[in-house]
Write an enzyme that holds these catalytic residues in place. Structure first.
Site, mmCIF file in Angstrom:
data_model
loop_
_atom_site.group_PDB
_atom_site.id
_atom_site.type_symbol
_atom_site.label_atom_id
_atom_site.label_comp_id
_atom_site.label_asym_id
_atom_site.label_seq_id
_atom_site.Cartn_x
_atom_site.Cartn_y
_atom_site.Cartn_z
ATOM 1 N N LYS A 1 -4.909 -3.902 11.409
ATOM 2 C CA LYS A 1 -4.154 -2.914 12.167
ATOM 3 C C LYS A 1 -5.070 -1.995 12.977
ATOM 4 O O LYS A 1 -6.288 -2.009 12.830
ATOM 5 C CB LYS A 1 -3.244 -2.114 11.225
ATOM 6 C CG LYS A 1 -2.092 -2.963 10.696
ATOM 7 C CD LYS A 1 -1.138 -2.188 9.827
ATOM 8 C CE LYS A 1 0.029 -3.076 9.380
ATOM 9 N NZ LYS A 1 0.924 -2.383 8.436
ATOM 10 N N ARG B 1 -1.399 -6.390 1.262
ATOM 11 C CA ARG B 1 -0.767 -7.385 2.143
ATOM 12 C C ARG B 1 -1.765 -7.726 3.245
ATOM 13 O O ARG B 1 -2.114 -6.850 4.049
ATOM 14 C CB ARG B 1 0.530 -6.811 2.719
ATOM 15 C CG ARG B 1 1.308 -7.747 3.632
ATOM 16 C CD ARG B 1 2.558 -7.039 4.153
ATOM 17 N NE ARG B 1 3.390 -7.909 4.973
ATOM 18 C CZ ARG B 1 3.232 -8.089 6.293
ATOM 19 N NH1 ARG B 1 2.258 -7.456 6.927
ATOM 20 N NH2 ARG B 1 4.048 -8.898 6.955
#
Length: 263
Positions: A203, A239
């Site tokens: 991210k 995750r």
């Protein structure tokens, strides 16, 4: 010894920010799931709706057409199946076909009926912090208030505490500075007593921490560092796209914590 769970990401969308279009056939999805399992995934998180910046929301029909065949194709594998959805109709269809976890990026705020569906199947649910980015109180206070309120709603609907996970929502409705604050205070989320899932993989926060200008597939080492940091803060699962790298990091940190606890 407590071990950190690995949730491997399986996007069956044409437009996900990291791997859009790579696994959007059933055969490709099956092959990638088998790879993730071989690398140490405990959970496969199947996503039929992209959450990349600027994504276009897909219809309920299209989401169902993307995820149902994949769930059906994977339900014989020795792995827990999660589906990343905020729609109760999708949750119902995938849970009846073998999924046992729903990963809801809106924590039941988009579709409160999702709690009743998850309770009906005695499944697990991940409640992620999200919003429009505008808040009247500091980010961590809002995050805790909102997630605890939604966890309470989930329990009222009949989902036991042990089946509820909280996700701080890195990459959603937060500035990079706010995300740094949330990361530094992850232990407060862990202290709520619910299990915590950390989802930082590739991210923008990782890009920012690395100094910027990194392509998504150049962010795995930075992601692994956030995994190690999160485990030190007490998170229970991560995750990730690169399961192998993060599994090795987690196994090492978990082993060192075990030595520290008994040393």
């Amino acid at each position: 010894m407590a071990t950190t769970k690995m949730m491997g990401i399986l996007n069956v969308t044409p437009d996900s920010f990291s791997d859009g279009g790579a696994y959007n056939s059933v055969e490709q999805a099956r092959a990638h799931a088998e790879k993730l399992i071989s690398e140490g995934a405990d959970i496969i998180d199947i996503g039929g709706v992209s959450t990349r910046p600027g994504y276009t929301e897909v219809s309920l029909k299209e989401e169902l057409e993307r995820v149902i065949p994949v769930v059906e194709a994977l339900n014989d594998l020795d792995v827990q199946l999660s589906v990343d959805t905020f729609r109760s109709e999708v949750a119902e269809e995938v849970l009846k076909r073998g999924a046992t976890m729903i990963n809801d990026q809106w924590a039941g705020l988009y579709d409160p009926e999702i709690f009743n569906v998850v309770a009906k199947y005695n499944a697990e649910i991940v409640l992620m912090h999200n919003g429009d980015g505008h808040r009247d109180i500091p980010v961590m206070e809002e995050l805790l208030l909102r997630l605890l309120k939604q966890a309470n709603q989930a329990e009222i609907a009949g989902i036991p505490e042990k089946n509820i996970w909280l996700d701080p929502g890195i990459g959603f409705a937060k500035s990079r500075e706010e995300e740094r604050i949330v990361m530094s205070r992850l232990d407060e989320l862990v202290a709520t007593g619910y299990r915590v899932l950390l989802a930082t993989s590739r991210k923008r926060l990782v890009n920012d921490l690395l100094g910027g200008e990194m392509s998504v597939d150049e962010r795995d080492e930075g992601t692994a560092a956030t995994t190690a940091f999160g485990i030190e803060k007490g998170v229970h699962a991560v995750r990730v796209h690169n399961v192998l790298m993060n599994k090795r990091v987690a196994k090492t940190i978990d082993a060192l914590k075990e030595i520290d606890n008994h040393g």
